[in-house]
Write an enzyme that holds these catalytic residues in place. Structure first.
Site, PDB file in Angstrom:
ATOM      1  N   TYR A   1     -11.242  19.748 -17.571  1.00 32.29           N
ATOM      2  CA  TYR A   1     -11.885  18.430 -17.610  1.00 32.29           C
ATOM      3  C   TYR A   1     -13.088  18.385 -16.680  1.00 32.29           C
ATOM      4  O   TYR A   1     -12.979  18.708 -15.498  1.00 32.29           O
ATOM      5  CB  TYR A   1     -10.864  17.353 -17.243  1.00 32.29           C
ATOM      6  CG  TYR A   1     -11.451  15.998 -16.968  1.00 32.29           C
ATOM      7  CD1 TYR A   1     -12.264  15.356 -17.907  1.00 32.29           C
ATOM      8  CD2 TYR A   1     -11.207  15.349 -15.756  1.00 32.29           C
ATOM      9  CE1 TYR A   1     -12.809  14.114 -17.640  1.00 32.29           C
ATOM     10  CE2 TYR A   1     -11.734  14.103 -15.490  1.00 32.29           C
ATOM     11  CZ  TYR A   1     -12.545  13.491 -16.437  1.00 32.29           C
ATOM     12  OH  TYR A   1     -13.090  12.262 -16.167  1.00 32.29           O
TER      13      TYR A   1
ATOM     14  N   ARG B   1       0.816  -1.208   0.000  1.00 30.90           N
ATOM     15  CA  ARG B   1       0.000   0.000   0.000  1.00 30.90           C
ATOM     16  C   ARG B   1       0.852   1.261   0.000  1.00 30.90           C
ATOM     17  O   ARG B   1       0.427   2.324  -0.454  1.00 30.90           O
ATOM     18  CB  ARG B   1      -0.921   0.009   1.215  1.00 30.90           C
ATOM     19  CG  ARG B   1      -1.931   1.167   1.229  1.00 30.90           C
ATOM     20  CD  ARG B   1      -2.757   1.146   2.488  1.00 30.90           C
ATOM     21  NE  ARG B   1      -1.932   1.358   3.668  1.00 30.90           N
ATOM     22  CZ  ARG B   1      -2.136   0.783   4.848  1.00 30.90           C
ATOM     23  NH1 ARG B   1      -3.129  -0.069   5.011  1.00 30.90           N
ATOM     24  NH2 ARG B   1      -1.349   1.051   5.873  1.00 30.90           N
TER      25      ARG B   1
ATOM     26  N   LYS C   1      -4.080   7.785 -19.999  1.00 28.36           N
ATOM     27  CA  LYS C   1      -4.180   8.229 -21.386  1.00 28.36           C
ATOM     28  C   LYS C   1      -2.883   7.919 -22.143  1.00 28.36           C
ATOM     29  O   LYS C   1      -2.438   6.793 -22.143  1.00 28.36           O
ATOM     30  CB  LYS C   1      -4.540   9.716 -21.405  1.00 28.36           C
ATOM     31  CG  LYS C   1      -5.714  10.105 -20.500  1.00 28.36           C
ATOM     32  CD  LYS C   1      -6.977   9.299 -20.776  1.00 28.36           C
ATOM     33  CE  LYS C   1      -8.223   9.875 -20.099  1.00 28.36           C
ATOM     34  NZ  LYS C   1      -8.218   9.800 -18.636  1.00 28.36           N
TER      35      LYS C   1
ATOM     36  N   ASP D   1      -2.244  20.536 -15.311  1.00 27.98           N
ATOM     37  CA  ASP D   1      -2.668  19.253 -15.871  1.00 27.98           C
ATOM     38  C   ASP D   1      -2.262  19.268 -17.337  1.00 27.98           C
ATOM     39  O   ASP D   1      -2.825  20.004 -18.146  1.00 27.98           O
ATOM     40  CB  ASP D   1      -4.180  19.093 -15.721  1.00 27.98           C
ATOM     41  CG  ASP D   1      -4.702  17.773 -16.283  1.00 27.98           C
ATOM     42  OD1 ASP D   1      -3.974  17.118 -17.071  1.00 27.98           O
ATOM     43  OD2 ASP D   1      -5.841  17.399 -15.965  1.00 27.98           O
TER      44      ASP D   1
END
Length: 385
Positions: free
Chosen positions: A107, A55, A205, A180
């Site tokens: 976005y 984790r 992406k 971004d």
């Protein structure tokens, strides 16, 4: 083991996985260790100090971060389970009464999340058009926000903001600038060199590029800052890390990133020019076109190319746009972008009226297919309206 990074080009960094060699086996391909937990010795010391529990960290994640950091020219990178997990980590350090300045028209998923987050946390949210550089910088100067977040090129409006100018305003106001750059990739633009403090990507992406991994990544200019340390602590505590298998796939995808981006940009330019001349298309939003309002800024800020993402307006209404999508034979109707395959979206169906997206807008992510095939498929679908 990593070779020295000085003066390495992106093609070399990516193809060589930043010089990785598996010293245990001699393999030139990074191995995959799926273990979620790691051994301690008789004194209860970790056998490998960096590995305690999956984790918090693992070998594959660290190598993928190392490659991305080298591509970005950054100090440190952190991978997350999704792009939205990375965005949530960016704003998690904000406290009640602090201010977030968010680019208008970024976005839609980020916009929706950040509006709810700021309302719940009693964070002051200001949304403004970052492409109006002086007006945006004036807001930075007057409001002195704690965080400024912009997206360039933006999705689906395909607008470019002046990172350098905004970064200067943020420095003078004493605030952090986050960019971004998902639609640009580190191959086409490196916001940290333009003055940003943190650059974010949905690595789902083009960085991965094969539509088979969910991932987000943040890269910073200064890993010693308290802001970055808060982000590191948040990922460890929230468990928003990428799995070892997904990190391994991401590394594999990144080895061809510059090649894919080069082909996608080349295809996108040809497709944009075709659509721009088509009688069934009203307008094309792609910064590679000379008439695009951000063409000169994009050319200066993205010297590697204008990207693979564009939007265009069908000459007609919603029904005409949906009919175009329905008649596509090879280009897939699917959410996402940046894969080897070209994808179209009728954006208004996805996001509704959240950001004012026109009902006749089509977003097109251009892949690596043959450009003649792409043009033929688009042409027959347009002529079917």
């Amino acid at each position: 083991m990593s070779e020295k990074r000085n003066q390495k080009h992106s093609e070399t960094i990516a193809a060589r996985a930043d010089g990785f060699v598996d010293t245990a086996s001699g393999g030139v391909v990074p191995p995959m260790q799926p273990s979620t937990t790691f051994l301690r010795d008789e004194a209860y010391e970790l056998v490998v100090p960096e590995n305690s529990y999956g984790r918090a960290d693992n070998d594959q994640v660290r190598l993928a971060e190392q490659i991305i950091c080298a591509l970005e020219g950054g100090d440190k990178s952190l991978l997350f389970s999704t792009g939205m997990a990375a965005i949530s980590a960016l704003v998690e350090p904000l406290k009640r009464g602090q201010t977030l300045l968010l680019q208008e028209g970024c976005y839609w998923g980020a916009t929706a999340y950040l509006r709810k987050f700021c309302t719940h946390r009693e964070i002051i949210l200001i949304e403004a058009d970052s492409t109006q550089t002086q007006d945006f910088c004036n807001i930075v100067a007057s409001e002195k926000p704690d965080l400024v977040m912009v997206e360039t090129p933006s999705n689906p409006w395909i607008r470019t903001c002046d990172v350098n100018a905004i970064a200067q305003a943020c420095r003078e106001a004493g605030c952090f600038l986050i960019v971004d750059a998902t639609a640009a990739t580190p191959v086409l633009m490196q916001p940290l060199t333009l003055g940003a403090d943190v650059v974010m990507h949905s690595a789902t992406k083009a960085i991965n590029g094969h539509s088979d991994v969910l991932a987000g990544v943040l890269t910073c200019k200064d890993s010693a800052s308290q802001y970055w340390q808060d982000i590191v602590a948040h990922r460890a505590g929230a468990g928003a890390i990428l799995s070892a298998h997904d990190a391994w796939l991401l590394i594999r995808g990144m080895r061809t990133l510059p090649l894919r981006v080069e082909r996608m940009c080349d295809n996108a330019m040809v497709v944009a020019e075709f659509l721009d001349q088509h009688p069934k298309v009203d307008e094309v939003w792609y910064p590679g076109l000379a008439q695009h309002g951000d063409h000169e800024l994009a050319k200066a800020q993205m010297p590697g190319g204008f990207g693979y993402l564009m939007s265009f307006l069908i000459k007609g209404n919603r029904d005409d746009a949906l009919m175009f999508c329905r008649h596509l034979e090879g280009i897939h109707r699917a959410t996402s972008l940046g894969g080897t395959e070209s994808l179209v979206e009728h954006r208004h169906t996805i996001e509704g009226d959240l950001t004012g997206c026109p009902e006749n807008l089509i977003r097109l992510s251009v892949g690596i297919e043959n450009k003649k095939d792409l043009i033929g498929e688009l042409d027959q679908a347009l002529n079917s309206i």
